[in-house]
Design a protein around this motif. Sequence first.
Motif, PDB file in Angstrom:
ATOM      1  N   MET A  38       0.852  -1.149   0.000  1.00 22.01           N
ATOM      2  CA  MET A  38       0.000   0.000   0.000  1.00 22.01           C
ATOM      3  C   MET A  38       0.901   1.215   0.000  1.00 22.01           C
ATOM      4  O   MET A  38       1.899   1.255   0.692  1.00 22.01           O
ATOM      5  CB  MET A  38      -0.890  -0.054   1.246  1.00 22.01           C
ATOM      6  CG  MET A  38      -1.841   1.082   1.449  1.00 22.01           C
ATOM      7  SD  MET A  38      -1.223   2.612   2.149  1.00 22.01           S
ATOM      8  CE  MET A  38      -0.553   2.152   3.699  1.00 22.01           C
ATOM      9  N   ASN A  39       0.544   2.198  -0.812  1.00 23.55           N
ATOM     10  CA  ASN A  39       1.308   3.424  -0.879  1.00 23.55           C
ATOM     11  C   ASN A  39       0.349   4.591  -1.086  1.00 23.55           C
ATOM     12  O   ASN A  39      -0.416   4.608  -2.045  1.00 23.55           O
ATOM     13  CB  ASN A  39       2.322   3.358  -2.022  1.00 23.55           C
ATOM     14  CG  ASN A  39       3.176   4.598  -2.077  1.00 23.55           C
ATOM     15  OD1 ASN A  39       3.394   5.264  -1.076  1.00 23.55           O
ATOM     16  ND2 ASN A  39       3.666   4.913  -3.253  1.00 23.55           N
ATOM     17  N   MET A  40       0.399   5.557  -0.177  1.00 22.47           N
ATOM     18  CA  MET A  40      -0.375   6.782  -0.329  1.00 22.47           C
ATOM     19  C   MET A  40       0.632   7.921  -0.403  1.00 22.47           C
ATOM     20  O   MET A  40       1.430   8.111   0.517  1.00 22.47           O
ATOM     21  CB  MET A  40      -1.329   6.978   0.852  1.00 22.47           C
ATOM     22  CG  MET A  40      -2.263   8.148   0.658  1.00 22.47           C
ATOM     23  SD  MET A  40      -3.567   8.113   1.888  1.00 22.47           S
ATOM     24  CE  MET A  40      -3.257   9.669   2.678  1.00 22.47           C
ATOM     25  N   ALA A  41       0.612   8.659  -1.504  1.00 27.05           N
ATOM     26  CA  ALA A  41       1.647   9.644  -1.792  1.00 27.05           C
ATOM     27  C   ALA A  41       1.709  10.785  -0.786  1.00 27.05           C
ATOM     28  O   ALA A  41       2.763  11.357  -0.557  1.00 27.05           O
ATOM     29  CB  ALA A  41       1.457  10.196  -3.198  1.00 27.05           C
ATOM     30  N   GLY A  42       0.619  11.153  -0.167  1.00 31.75           N
ATOM     31  CA  GLY A  42       0.638  12.254   0.789  1.00 31.75           C
ATOM     32  C   GLY A  42      -0.771  12.633   1.179  1.00 31.75           C
ATOM     33  O   GLY A  42      -1.727  11.967   0.835  1.00 31.75           O
ATOM     34  N   GLY A  43      -0.896  13.734   1.894  1.00 34.18           N
ATOM     35  CA  GLY A  43      -2.212  14.175   2.345  1.00 34.18           C
ATOM     36  C   GLY A  43      -2.435  13.785   3.790  1.00 34.18           C
ATOM     37  O   GLY A  43      -1.495  13.678   4.567  1.00 34.18           O
ATOM     38  N   ASN A  44      -3.678  13.568   4.151  1.00 37.19           N
ATOM     39  CA  ASN A  44      -4.019  13.153   5.516  1.00 37.19           C
ATOM     40  C   ASN A  44      -3.882  11.641   5.628  1.00 37.19           C
ATOM     41  O   ASN A  44      -4.656  10.899   5.040  1.00 37.19           O
ATOM     42  CB  ASN A  44      -5.448  13.574   5.867  1.00 37.19           C
ATOM     43  CG  ASN A  44      -5.583  15.067   5.951  1.00 37.19           C
ATOM     44  OD1 ASN A  44      -4.812  15.729   6.636  1.00 37.19           O
ATOM     45  ND2 ASN A  44      -6.543  15.616   5.237  1.00 37.19           N
ATOM     46  N   ASN A  45      -2.884  11.207   6.369  1.00 41.36           N
ATOM     47  CA  ASN A  45      -2.618   9.769   6.518  1.00 41.36           C
ATOM     48  C   ASN A  45      -3.786   9.040   7.164  1.00 41.36           C
ATOM     49  O   ASN A  45      -4.527   9.606   7.962  1.00 41.36           O
ATOM     50  CB  ASN A  45      -1.400   9.538   7.401  1.00 41.36           C
ATOM     51  CG  ASN A  45      -0.083   9.882   6.741  1.00 41.36           C
ATOM     52  OD1 ASN A  45       0.935   9.839   7.397  1.00 41.36           O
ATOM     53  ND2 ASN A  45      -0.057  10.225   5.474  1.00 41.36           N
ATOM     54  N   GLY A  46      -3.909   7.781   6.821  1.00 38.02           N
ATOM     55  CA  GLY A  46      -4.862   6.922   7.494  1.00 38.02           C
ATOM     56  C   GLY A  46      -4.317   6.529   8.854  1.00 38.02           C
ATOM     57  O   GLY A  46      -3.119   6.324   9.012  1.00 38.02           O
ATOM     58  N   THR A  47      -5.174   6.420   9.833  1.00 37.39           N
ATOM     59  CA  THR A  47      -4.745   5.978  11.160  1.00 37.39           C
ATOM     60  C   THR A  47      -5.125   4.523  11.404  1.00 37.39           C
ATOM     61  O   THR A  47      -4.710   3.926  12.387  1.00 37.39           O
ATOM     62  CB  THR A  47      -5.353   6.872  12.260  1.00 37.39           C
ATOM     63  OG1 THR A  47      -6.771   6.920  12.098  1.00 37.39           O
ATOM     64  CG2 THR A  47      -4.788   8.286  12.180  1.00 37.39           C
ATOM     65  N   VAL A  48      -5.921   3.967  10.490  1.00 35.88           N
ATOM     66  CA  VAL A  48      -6.288   2.546  10.532  1.00 35.88           C
ATOM     67  C   VAL A  48      -6.193   2.007   9.110  1.00 35.88           C
ATOM     68  O   VAL A  48      -6.637   2.648   8.160  1.00 35.88           O
ATOM     69  CB  VAL A  48      -7.726   2.337  11.073  1.00 35.88           C
ATOM     70  CG1 VAL A  48      -8.162   0.890  10.936  1.00 35.88           C
ATOM     71  CG2 VAL A  48      -7.828   2.794  12.514  1.00 35.88           C
ATOM     72  N   ILE A  49      -5.579   0.845   8.967  1.00 30.22           N
ATOM     73  CA  ILE A  49      -5.525   0.140   7.688  1.00 30.22           C
ATOM     74  C   ILE A  49      -6.377  -1.115   7.814  1.00 30.22           C
ATOM     75  O   ILE A  49      -6.244  -1.869   8.768  1.00 30.22           O
ATOM     76  CB  ILE A  49      -4.086  -0.261   7.332  1.00 30.22           C
ATOM     77  CG1 ILE A  49      -3.222   0.990   7.167  1.00 30.22           C
ATOM     78  CG2 ILE A  49      -4.055  -1.125   6.080  1.00 30.22           C
ATOM     79  CD1 ILE A  49      -1.761   0.680   6.993  1.00 30.22           C
ATOM     80  N   VAL A  50      -7.269  -1.317   6.838  1.00 26.03           N
ATOM     81  CA  VAL A  50      -8.109  -2.504   6.815  1.00 26.03           C
ATOM     82  C   VAL A  50      -7.816  -3.238   5.504  1.00 26.03           C
ATOM     83  O   VAL A  50      -7.868  -2.636   4.433  1.00 26.03           O
ATOM     84  CB  VAL A  50      -9.612  -2.139   6.887  1.00 26.03           C
ATOM     85  CG1 VAL A  50     -10.469  -3.398   6.921  1.00 26.03           C
ATOM     86  CG2 VAL A  50      -9.899  -1.254   8.092  1.00 26.03           C
TER      87      VAL A  50
END
Length: 71
Positions: free
Chosen positions: A1-13
Amino acid sequence: MNMAGGNNGTVIVLYENDKIVLYKRHKDNSPNQQTESMSFKAKSKGTFKYRYKLLNAKGSASSETIAIAVN
């Protein structure tokens, strides 16, 4: 999983065939890039569909679904 930026997730499902197989808290390091990797062994032969969702207080973001064939 890769999210380039912004508001990070605090939970991954992580979903396998639309059932939750992993629910994990994640460090919020916004607005920096967020990555997570997971590995596991196949339980049986067949085709399995996977997707993940990131959640935080502002909402959620989901990946596309991928299908993995186990022979």
